[in-house]
Scaffold this active site. Structure first.
Site, PDB file in Angstrom:
ATOM      1  CB  SER A 101      77.780  85.132 122.589  1.00  0.00           C
ATOM      2  OG  SER A 101      76.535  85.760 122.492  1.00  0.00           O
ATOM      3  CG  HIS A 235      74.682  83.415 118.366  1.00  0.00           C
ATOM      4  ND1 HIS A 235      75.169  84.677 118.121  1.00  0.00           N
ATOM      5  CD2 HIS A 235      74.802  83.225 119.708  1.00  0.00           C
ATOM      6  CE1 HIS A 235      75.553  85.237 119.261  1.00  0.00           C
ATOM      7  NE2 HIS A 235      75.356  84.370 120.234  1.00  0.00           N
TER       8      HIS A 235
END
Length: 257
Positions: A101, A235
């Site tokens: 990320s 995610h």
């Protein structure tokens, strides 16, 4: 080539990295850069997940855990500069860089700095759950309320709900979360500046903020080779897909010497 490894940088290295040293001299290293709001502790299991020739370094961002009293950093440039400087003493063997990320953007910027400022090419750049630098768009979430920020952290997952539910704990972790989201929100888009090493990209097939097509765009900055691995999950697919992901990275690391 002479790298700066004076006392200041060595001290910075101790502060910036949790080091999982191997018993003998390592043949390679893997630098791991956590996500926004994340810490080195999230990647603790990675420290001993690879062979005895691979030493793992996990970044300790300021403003949390061991560095709780250190001022948080709010710009990608400053964060990447510090990580790059702290990494210099560890460049005696091939170094691969993994970022998840926000960490993927930090990893990309560190790779560019190693090449442009120190004439060192990473063995490989591993990027996870983050759009390619030229596909990013600025965001303003970091300017919104605490509740809005916490809602986004919950949406993405990966953070212990107990930290967010307890008012006292939330007060402790919120400054680092807001600082990291400032880093993310004020970074991008960037020019398609290529890196001089292969790029390996990873994404969960149900990620709410990044798609496999977004990750495929990393090929635009990877003239030395690119591949994309899509795994089941959101995610934070790397939690439930821990073994497949680390197995893939281990096979790639084994090619670096």
């Amino acid at each position: 080539m002479t790298l700066r490894t004076d006392t200041l940088v060595e001290a910075d290295s101790d502060r910036w990295f949790r080091r999982y040293a191997v018993s003998a001299a390592p043949r390679r290293r893997l630098l791991v850069l956590p996500h926004a709001g994340g810490s080195a502790g999230y990647f603790h299991s990675w420290g001993t997940a690879f062979d005895r020739d691979t030493e793992v370094l996990v970044a300790r961002y300021p403003g949390r855990h061991e560095r709780l009293t250190d001022p948080c950093i709010e710009s990608m440039e400053e964060l990447a500069d510090h990580v790059t400087a702290a990494l210099l003493p560890f460049l005696d063997v091939p170094v691969s860089v993994f970022g998840h990320s926000m960490g993927a953007s930090v990893a990309y910027e560190v790779a560019l700095r190693l090449e442009s400022r120190h004439a060192v090419r990473p063995a490989a750049l591993h990027v996870s759950s983050r759009k390619a630098p030229h596909r990013l768009t600025p965001r303003t979430l970091h300017t919104e309320s605490d509740d809005a920020l916490i809602a986004e952290v919950r949406r993405l997952g990966g953070t212990n709900d107990a930290l967010l539910d307890d008012p006292d704990l939330r007060e402790i972790v919120l400054p680092a979360i807001r600082a990291d989201f400032t880093v993310v929100g004020t970074y991008g888009p960037r020019p398609e500046t290529p890196v001089g090493c292969p790029v390996h990209a990873y994404i969960g097939d149900r990620d709410p903020s990044t798609t496999p097509e977004d990750m495929a765009a990393w090929a635009d900055v990877a003239p030395e080779g690119f591949d994309l691995t899509v795994l089941p999950g959101g995610h934070f697919y790397l939690t439930e897909q821990h073994a497949p992901l680390l197995g893939t990275i281990a096979r790639q690391l084994a090619t670096t010497g």
